[in-house]
Motif scaffolding. Structure first.
Motif, PDB file in Angstrom:
ATOM      1  N   LYS A 157      35.537   2.390  22.757  1.00 13.76           N
ATOM      2  CA  LYS A 157      34.265   1.744  22.538  1.00 13.76           C
ATOM      3  C   LYS A 157      33.554   1.931  24.145  1.00 13.76           C
ATOM      4  N   VAL A 158      31.982   2.174  23.301  1.00 11.90           N
ATOM      5  CA  VAL A 158      31.356   2.202  24.341  1.00 11.90           C
ATOM      6  C   VAL A 158      30.187   1.019  24.207  1.00 11.90           C
ATOM      7  N   ALA A 159      30.823   0.486  25.337  1.00 12.18           N
ATOM      8  CA  ALA A 159      28.811  -1.592  25.672  1.00 12.18           C
ATOM      9  C   ALA A 159      28.436  -0.438  26.634  1.00 12.18           C
ATOM     10  N   VAL A 160      26.674  -0.481  26.671  1.00 15.11           N
ATOM     11  CA  VAL A 160      26.031  -0.492  27.308  1.00 15.11           C
ATOM     12  C   VAL A 160      24.730  -1.221  27.848  1.00 15.11           C
ATOM     13  N   THR A 161      24.725  -1.655  29.493  1.00 14.65           N
ATOM     14  CA  THR A 161      24.108  -2.925  30.023  1.00 14.65           C
ATOM     15  C   THR A 161      23.190  -2.520  30.779  1.00 14.65           C
ATOM     16  N   TYR A 188      33.805  12.742  28.607  1.00 16.73           N
ATOM     17  CA  TYR A 188      32.759  12.277  28.882  1.00 16.73           C
ATOM     18  C   TYR A 188      31.835  12.740  29.990  1.00 16.73           C
ATOM     19  N   ARG A 189      30.456  13.286  29.400  1.00 16.64           N
ATOM     20  CA  ARG A 189      29.718  13.577  30.160  1.00 16.64           C
ATOM     21  C   ARG A 189      28.139  12.035  30.300  1.00 16.64           C
ATOM     22  N   ILE A 190      28.443  11.542  30.990  1.00 19.40           N
ATOM     23  CA  ILE A 190      27.023   9.913  30.892  1.00 19.40           C
ATOM     24  C   ILE A 190      25.995  10.024  31.550  1.00 19.40           C
ATOM     25  N   VAL A 191      24.531  10.290  30.959  1.00 12.96           N
ATOM     26  CA  VAL A 191      23.584  10.200  32.057  1.00 12.96           C
ATOM     27  C   VAL A 191      22.634   8.863  31.394  1.00 12.96           C
ATOM     28  N   ALA A 192      22.246   7.876  32.494  1.00 11.50           N
ATOM     29  CA  ALA A 192      21.449   7.420  32.493  1.00 11.50           C
ATOM     30  C   ALA A 192      19.562   7.650  32.315  1.00 11.50           C
ATOM     31  N   THR A 193      18.935   7.056  30.855  1.00 10.07           N
ATOM     32  CA  THR A 193      18.043   8.049  30.889  1.00 10.07           C
ATOM     33  C   THR A 193      16.848   7.174  31.268  1.00 10.07           C
ATOM     34  N   ALA A 194      16.574   5.719  31.605  1.00  9.79           N
ATOM     35  CA  ALA A 194      15.370   5.050  31.749  1.00  9.79           C
ATOM     36  C   ALA A 194      15.794   3.977  32.894  1.00  9.79           C
ATOM     37  N   GLY A 195      16.524   4.877  33.759  1.00 10.75           N
ATOM     38  CA  GLY A 195      16.935   4.329  35.204  1.00 10.75           C
ATOM     39  C   GLY A 195      18.510   3.818  34.715  1.00 10.75           C
ATOM     40  N   ASP A 196      18.871   3.000  35.956  1.00  7.76           N
ATOM     41  CA  ASP A 196      19.772   2.601  36.154  1.00  7.76           C
ATOM     42  C   ASP A 196      20.392   2.084  34.805  1.00  7.76           C
ATOM     43  N   ALA A 197      21.800   2.094  34.242  1.00  7.60           N
ATOM     44  CA  ALA A 197      22.556   0.784  33.370  1.00  7.60           C
ATOM     45  C   ALA A 197      23.806   1.395  34.023  1.00  7.60           C
ATOM     46  N   THR A 198      24.901   0.238  33.275  1.00 11.69           N
ATOM     47  CA  THR A 198      26.539   0.392  32.992  1.00 11.69           C
ATOM     48  C   THR A 198      26.887   0.504  32.028  1.00 11.69           C
ATOM     49  N   ASN A 208      19.923  -0.535  30.578  1.00 13.80           N
ATOM     50  CA  ASN A 208      19.089   0.307  30.318  1.00 13.80           C
ATOM     51  C   ASN A 208      20.057   1.982  28.737  1.00 13.80           C
ATOM     52  N   ALA A 209      19.433   2.453  28.168  1.00 16.13           N
ATOM     53  CA  ALA A 209      19.660   3.343  27.944  1.00 16.13           C
ATOM     54  C   ALA A 209      20.489   4.725  28.335  1.00 16.13           C
ATOM     55  N   ILE A 210      21.601   4.854  27.721  1.00 17.39           N
ATOM     56  CA  ILE A 210      22.492   6.256  28.050  1.00 17.39           C
ATOM     57  C   ILE A 210      22.553   7.307  27.130  1.00 17.39           C
ATOM     58  N   VAL A 211      21.908   8.252  27.368  1.00 18.56           N
ATOM     59  CA  VAL A 211      22.931   9.311  26.896  1.00 18.56           C
ATOM     60  C   VAL A 211      24.919  10.132  26.769  1.00 18.56           C
ATOM     61  N   LEU A 212      25.493   9.738  25.621  1.00 16.89           N
ATOM     62  CA  LEU A 212      26.878   9.993  25.734  1.00 16.89           C
ATOM     63  C   LEU A 212      27.129  11.703  25.043  1.00 16.89           C
ATOM     64  N   ASN A 216      25.326  11.535  22.224  1.00 18.95           N
ATOM     65  CA  ASN A 216      25.113  10.447  21.952  1.00 18.95           C
ATOM     66  C   ASN A 216      24.400   9.071  22.268  1.00 18.95           C
ATOM     67  N   ALA A 217      23.031   9.158  21.866  1.00 22.36           N
ATOM     68  CA  ALA A 217      21.896   8.249  22.146  1.00 22.36           C
ATOM     69  C   ALA A 217      22.333   6.553  21.719  1.00 22.36           C
ATOM     70  N   ILE A 218      22.393   5.799  22.990  1.00 20.76           N
ATOM     71  CA  ILE A 218      22.613   4.488  22.851  1.00 20.76           C
ATOM     72  C   ILE A 218      21.988   3.481  23.527  1.00 20.76           C
ATOM     73  N   ALA A 219      21.742   2.807  23.040  1.00 17.93           N
ATOM     74  CA  ALA A 219      20.430   2.084  23.545  1.00 17.93           C
ATOM     75  C   ALA A 219      20.728   1.086  24.570  1.00 17.93           C
ATOM     76  N   ALA A 220      19.390   0.411  25.339  1.00 18.83           N
ATOM     77  CA  ALA A 220      20.386  -1.054  25.569  1.00 18.83           C
ATOM     78  C   ALA A 220      20.826  -1.641  25.405  1.00 18.83           C
ATOM     79  N   SER A 221      21.873  -2.345  26.238  1.00 19.64           N
ATOM     80  CA  SER A 221      22.606  -3.436  25.393  1.00 19.64           C
ATOM     81  C   SER A 221      22.991  -3.567  24.382  1.00 19.64           C
TER      82      SER A 221
END
Length: 177
Positions: A159-163, A27-37, A165-169, A10-15
């Motif tokens: 519930k997955v909340a991203v701040t 879960y394996r999580i990767v920030a795809t466009a720079g650092d993220a939380t 940059n975008a991530i792949v979950l 699942n690709a999750i957009a920034a914010s």
């Protein structure tokens, strides 16, 4: 040899905030466009370094069948296999996020009682085998009562909340080893 089997991606957009039905809770999580939380279920934020995978354990899977649903602004669901069941044999607690899904129910359950896996809702109270939610089913034509055949099902979500940059979950399963 330990192998990771990817069950969903699942690709999750920034914010963005999304909900995903729990299959394994790993879960394996990767920030795809720079650092993220990222935060799971309103928990603490986890810092992700760009392009570095992180393995995380989230919530446990859980599901139960729906025997009755009451239409109002805070839908109540009676869980179990038949209407006269009064036990509390289900895996849910107040505060859990859920998805209510149709399973080719007969009679058909009104779509106002359902929530897509990406639109999870929250359980606000649990009393025995009845859960109250923040799902607004007030537009349903009537209450739902299970008669026979397939039943609607409630599944635990995360519930997955991203701040940042975008991530792949990726929900994973560890096999072998």
């Amino acid at each position: 040899m330990t192998v990771i089997n990817v069950l969903s991606t699942n690709a999750i957009a920034a914010s963005a905030t999304e909900y995903q039905v729990v299959k394994t809770g790993f879960y394996r999580i990767v920030a795809t466009a720079g650092d993220a939380t990222v935060a799971f279920n309103d928990g603490p934020a986890i810092t992700l370094i760009g392009d570095e995978a992180l393995l995380v354990k989230g919530g446990k899977p859980g599901h139960a069948k729906v025997v009755k649903a009451v239409d109002d602004s805070t839908a109540d669901y009676q869980l179990g296999l038949h209407l006269h069941e009064t036990s509390s044999q289900h895996p849910f607690s107040s505060g859990d996020y859920i998805a209510v899904e149709d399973d080719s129910t007969s009679p058909a359950i009104d779509s106002n009682f359902l929530s897509a896996g990406t639109g999870g809702k929250k359980i606000t109270a649990v009393v025995n085998n009845t859960i109250s939610t923040d799902i607004d089913s007030s537009s349903a034509s009537a209450d739902y009562t299970y008669a026979s055949g397939p039943q609607a099902v409630v599944k635990r979500c995360v519930k997955v909340a991203v701040t940042g940059n975008a991530i792949v979950l990726e929900e994973i399963q560890v096999v072998g080893g």
